[in-house]
Structure formats: C-alpha cells, structure tokens
Design an enzyme around this catalytic site. Structure first.
Site, PDB file in Angstrom:
ATOM      1  N   THR A  66       3.753   9.534  -9.064  1.00  0.00           N
ATOM      2  CA  THR A  66       4.249  10.569  -8.147  1.00  0.00           C
ATOM      3  C   THR A  66       3.363  10.732  -6.907  1.00  0.00           C
ATOM      4  O   THR A  66       3.811  11.247  -5.892  1.00  0.00           O
ATOM      5  CB  THR A  66       4.329  11.952  -8.842  1.00  0.00           C
ATOM      6  OG1 THR A  66       3.022  12.303  -9.296  1.00  0.00           O
ATOM      7  CG2 THR A  66       5.312  11.964  -9.982  1.00  0.00           C
ATOM      8  N   ASP A  67       2.089  10.306  -7.028  1.00  0.00           N
ATOM      9  CA  ASP A  67       1.144  10.656  -5.956  1.00  0.00           C
ATOM     10  C   ASP A  67       1.495  10.058  -4.597  1.00  0.00           C
ATOM     11  O   ASP A  67       1.264  10.687  -3.562  1.00  0.00           O
ATOM     12  CB  ASP A  67      -0.284  10.264  -6.354  1.00  0.00           C
ATOM     13  CG  ASP A  67      -0.840  11.228  -7.405  1.00  0.00           C
ATOM     14  OD1 ASP A  67      -0.248  12.312  -7.599  1.00  0.00           O
ATOM     15  OD2 ASP A  67      -1.859  10.891  -8.039  1.00  0.00           O
ATOM     16  N   THR A  70       2.041   7.917 -13.979  1.00  0.00           N
ATOM     17  CA  THR A  70       1.996   8.760 -15.176  1.00  0.00           C
ATOM     18  C   THR A  70       3.143   8.457 -16.122  1.00  0.00           C
ATOM     19  O   THR A  70       2.992   8.543 -17.340  1.00  0.00           O
ATOM     20  CB  THR A  70       2.043  10.248 -14.748  1.00  0.00           C
ATOM     21  OG1 THR A  70       0.929  10.488 -13.899  1.00  0.00           O
ATOM     22  CG2 THR A  70       1.975  11.183 -15.917  1.00  0.00           C
ATOM     23  N   SER A  86      -0.395   5.221  -8.699  1.00  0.00           N
ATOM     24  CA  SER A  86       0.146   4.959  -7.361  1.00  0.00           C
ATOM     25  C   SER A  86      -0.884   5.196  -6.266  1.00  0.00           C
ATOM     26  O   SER A  86      -0.660   4.849  -5.111  1.00  0.00           O
ATOM     27  CB  SER A  86       1.418   5.769  -7.114  1.00  0.00           C
ATOM     28  OG  SER A  86       1.143   7.123  -6.928  1.00  0.00           O
TER      29      SER A  86
HETATM   30  C1  SIN Z   1       0.171   8.362  -9.991  1.00  0.00           C
HETATM   31  O1  SIN Z   1       0.682   8.686  -8.931  1.00  0.00           O
HETATM   32  O2  SIN Z   1       0.122   7.190 -10.373  1.00  0.00           O
HETATM   33  C2  SIN Z   1      -0.428   9.384 -10.874  1.00  0.00           C
HETATM   34  C3  SIN Z   1       0.280  10.683 -10.862  1.00  0.00           C
HETATM   35  C4  SIN Z   1       1.684  10.630 -11.367  1.00  0.00           C
HETATM   36  O3  SIN Z   1       2.309   9.612 -11.566  1.00  0.00           O
HETATM   37  O4  SIN Z   1       2.209  11.752 -11.568  1.00  0.00           O
END
Ligand code: SIN
Length: 334
Positions: free
Chosen positions: A94-95, A15, A61
């Site tokens: 973050t995932d 993100t 991710s």
């Molecule tokens: C991801 O993990 O690529 C999507 C969600 C994020 O980065 O918050």
C-alpha cells in the site's frame, strides 16, 4: 472453453503477501506468500473465473519505483493484448500503491480491466483483509463493466480510479480514498455495483513510449517544506544532477517569501519547478500559489508531490518545455 473469464494475478509483494511470527504480531516480512498461495486462501473463487498466477517481485513497496513499475507495465501490456486473458490483478504494497497506479495509468492504455489491490494486515494476521480485497479485485477484473476505466484500485469494498488513489491512513482498513472525484463502484458480497461516473485519467497512456526505453527517468527532487525555512537550503536541494523539483508547499501552494525570493535569484534555465502541497488533498492553482518572480512554476492541480514528481519525470524524459508541462498538469484539473 469453460466460458469463465481468465484473470491473471501478478504478485509484487507488500503486506498482502506478508507473514508474521503469529496471528497477533505487528511485525511481519513482506513478499513471503506467493501469488498461488494468496489465491488459494480466497474462498468462493472456485465459482468465479479461472486464475493464473505469477510472482514478479516479492518485496515491500518501499523498494519499488519507476524501474520496477515499467517492468510491471510491460507485462500488463503483454497480458492485456493476449486473447487468453480477460483481466489482470496486481497485488502490491500500500505504501507506494498510489504512485504505482498513477504511473501505470500514464504508460498503459489497457483495453481490459487492470486492478491493483493490497492489504493493511499481513496474510497471517487475525482478520487479514488481503483475501477479501483479492476476491473483490478478481471480481472487478472479470467484470466487462469495468473495461475502459483505465487502471483501477480495489480496496476495502471500493473501486477507485487508479490515478485518483491516495493513501490517507497508515493503519486503518479504510486507508484509500479516491481524490478528487470519488469512488466509481462498491463491492458487497458477490455483487459489484458500478455507480459513480467513469473518470479515466485524461492522460491515460500519454507516455506509452516510455515502455520502449531502458534509461532511468530524469531525476526530480521533492522538497518538503516545514514552518521556518533556513536560509541557504534551497541551493543544496536544487542540485546540478536534478532536472526538476516538486515543492511540497503549504495549503493551496504557498511558499515562504524567503524561498520564493531565493529561487527567483537562481539561474534556472532548463529547470522546471512544480508547486504542490503537503496537505493530503491537494488543490494548487496558479492563482492560489505563491508566484516566483521570473520563473514559470507549474501548479500541480490535484496532484500530490509524489504523483507530481512522476508526471514531471515522464514529461522531462519526453522533452516537454515548461509551457507544455503547465498544460499537461492542467489537463488533470480543468
Ligand atoms: C508495503 O507497502 O509494501 C508495506 C505496507 C503495505 O503493504 O500495507
């Protein structure tokens, strides 16, 4: 020589590098903004260190795993050994950030700060959190105070030991916690305050040999339990191609009698079972989990199912036996 530290930023997507059709759109596409553009958005960096950038991946991710993290780890090792680099920052989704940081901590032992960061809002959003997180990550990577702390995660003004990072919210800016020990520092404005006790991963760099290998990690499945086990499912879950299973059980590692009894009846030599829990802050010990007759199942301690699966895969690749794997997990909670 300018005397300023040189920080190398590696972008992998997520993100933080996402772009939406408008500043208010909830939908966005990951990996659209390059590392150099992310850095250019960060005001205030001109007074801080010299930044080099590179784009290793450009994806959400959810598409990253041990294969990509091994490539990332090799690059981190190379960079942190270079005399021209003082610290490394990785931007990531973050995932799976918590798994990436745990994995990197297990396979790398960097002598310089390595800081992962991310964002909950895309780069194009109103009040995007990426620029502040990136600024704080760069400030942390440039700090000699954070040498020797292993892999770190910097999110939302907090410094988290990488192996302890857990994602606990899918929308809030305060989406990461440090479990079990808590954060080791805060960033406010231009100031980094390291206040918590240093708690590097007790297994930091334990699996550096993995970086010399090219094969995939042994397959480990995660079985997520819900109330009401249906007879016969276990045999489907524990397939022949799989060397180990992590059970995301209940509470402190309880399993329904039906599951425990079924596993007890299976021929499971050369097969390792780790018992973790589906709760967000996991604490499973041998005395709290359901015992499986005839099976030396491994309690996961503080590790959630996804982190347990990574550690189990690396342990199996290393040829460890069940008793050694029990001790390996124990090192993280004793
Ligand atoms: C991801 O993990 O690529 C999507 C969600 C994020 O980065 O918050």
């Amino acid at each position: 020589m300018s005397g300023k530290p040189t920080i190398h930023v590696i972008a992998t997507g997520g993100t933080i590098s996402g772009s939406g059709s408008s500043a208010t759109a909830a939908a966005y596409e990951s990996g659209r903004v390059e590392a150099s553009e992310l850095v250019a958005e960060v005001e205030g960096l001109s007074q801080v260190p010299i930044i080099e950038t590179e784009n290793l991946f450009a994806t959400g991710s959810e598409n990253l795993g041990p294969v990509q993290w091994r490539m990332l780890a090799r690059r981190i090792e190379e960079l942190t050994k270079s005399r021209d680099v003082d610290g490394v920052v990785v931007t990531h989704g973050t995932d799976t950030l918590e798994e990436a940081s745990f994995f990197l901590d297990l396979v790398c032992k960097p002598s310089k700060p390595v800081v992962l960061t991310a964002a909950m809002r895309p780069a194009t959003a109103l009040s995007a959190d990426g620029p502040a997180n990136l600024y704080q990550a760069i400030l942390s990577a440039a700090s000699p105070q954070l040498k020797g702390h292993g892999i770190l995660v910097v999110m939302n003004g907090t410094v988290i030991p990488g192996w302890q990072a857990i994602k606990t919210d899918s929308a809030a800016l305060e989406s990461f916690s440090a479990y079990p020990n808590g954060i080791i520092g805060r960033i406010s404005g231009e100031r980094l305050i390291v206040s918590g006790e240093s708690c590097p991963l007790p297994l930091s760099g334990r699996f550096t040999d993995h970086l010399n290998k090219d094969s995939k990690l042994p397959l480990v499945r995660v079985i997520f339990l819900r109330g009401g086990y249906e007879e016969g499912l276990i045999e489907d879950w524990i397939k022949k191609d799989c060397r180990g299973v992590v059970i995301a059980g209940f509470g402190a590692g309880t399993l329904p009698d039906t599951v425990a009894n079924r596993i007890a009846k299976m021929e499971l030599s050369e097969f390792v079972i780790v018992v973790s829990s589906r709760v967000p802050r996991v604490m499973v010990m041998s005395e709290t989990m359901t015992q499986i007759e005839g099976c030396n199942a491994v309690p996961s301690g503080f590790l959630n199912p996804q982190k347990s699966a990574l550690l189990l895969s690396l342990a199996l690749e290393d040829g460890l036996q069940t008793a050694e794997i029990v001790n390996l997990f124990k090192k993280l909670y004793s």
